[in-house]
Write an enzyme that holds these catalytic residues in place. Structure first.
Site, short mmCIF file in Angstrom:
data_model
loop_
_atom_site.label_atom_id
_atom_site.label_comp_id
_atom_site.label_asym_id
_atom_site.label_seq_id
_atom_site.Cartn_x
_atom_site.Cartn_y
_atom_site.Cartn_z
N ASP A 40 0.75 -1.19 0.11
CA ASP A 40 -0.24 -0.04 0.03
C ASP A 40 0.87 1.23 0.08
O ASP A 40 2.04 1.04 0.56
CB ASP A 40 -0.92 0.16 1.30
CG ASP A 40 -2.10 0.99 1.19
OD1 ASP A 40 -2.33 1.24 0.11
OD2 ASP A 40 -2.62 1.38 1.95
N ASN A 81 -10.62 -3.01 -5.60
CA ASN A 81 -10.01 -1.81 -6.52
C ASN A 81 -10.53 -1.41 -7.78
O ASN A 81 -10.31 -0.35 -8.38
CB ASN A 81 -8.35 -2.37 -6.81
CG ASN A 81 -7.59 -2.16 -5.55
OD1 ASN A 81 -6.71 -3.01 -5.59
ND2 ASN A 81 -7.87 -1.62 -4.33
#
Length: 224
Positions: free
Chosen positions: A2, A50
């Protein structure tokens, strides 16, 4: 992995600039695994959530995945890295899926490091798909309902041939598991670090592993 987008934006660059930097970091981390004693490495590349990102970012990521496979295949073969993909491939571009299939095939005999890429992956989605396959086995009479237990379900998960993770590392300062390997990580150790993924160097990786090595893993038991 991330923090790619924030890493890029902090430098006045578009988010895809950060994703490209993150892809380069993947190679360095994978190459460091043998010396660090890491036999299995799973990277979370793209989640089922996502798809909610902008079309431009999603399209750019899919292109990046294709280019990464095309560029890195020979190096992965030469360096003894076996690659597997987990996640639902149905929604992915057919060309990308073909590249994934081929990469799995040409690295199938490698043994130095087992690298698993979670692509269009979500822990809940994985368990739901596994449960559906398990139910189909029961409906077909190949499995008895009374034989279904916590030892049975893992055989239907995407990770059925892999060991459960010992350690889960979340970069970028976020302290949540984000739907990653929910079943498999029931007794994993977790490490949440502030470092953004493009800045996650092999040295930082080594430090996190060394810290993990000091932990006492009891798996619910009392030490004697």
């Amino acid at each position: 992995m991330d923090g790619n987008g924030r890493w890029a934006q902090s430098r006045g660059k578009p988010r895809l600039f950060g994703h490209r930097a993150g892809a380069r970091r993947v190679r360095q981390i994978v190459e460091a695994c043998p010396d660090l004693g890491v036999k299995y490495l799973t990277i979370f590349a793209f989640s089922t959530e996502n798809w909610k990102r902008t079309q431009a970012e999603v399209s750019g990521l899919m292109l990046l995945f294709r280019r990464y496979i095309q560029k890195e295949t020979q190096a992965l073969v030469d360096n003894g890295i076996r690659v597997r993909f987990i996640g639902d491939r149905v929604k992915l571009d057919k060309k990308l899926v073909g590249l994934m299939d081929e990469l799995e095939r040409v690295t199938a005999h490698n043994e130095l490091v087992n690298m698993t890429v979670a692509l269009n992956y979500g822990g809940r989605d994985e368990v739901a798909r596994a449960t559906k396959r398990l139910a189909e086995e029961v409906a077909a009479g190949r499995l008895k309902p009374e034989d279904v237990d916590e030892e049975t379900l893992p055989h239907f998960l995407d990770t059925c041939v892999l060991p459960d993770p010992d350690l889960v590392i979340r970069t970028s300062g976020e302290a949540r598991v984000s739907n990653f390997l929910l079943w498999q990580s029931a007794y994993s150790e977790y490490e949440f670090i502030d470092t953004l993924w493009p800045d996650f160097t092999p040295d930082i990786f080594a430090e996190v592993l060394a810290k993990y090595g000091t932990r006492e893993r009891r798996f619910g038991a009392v030490p004697v």
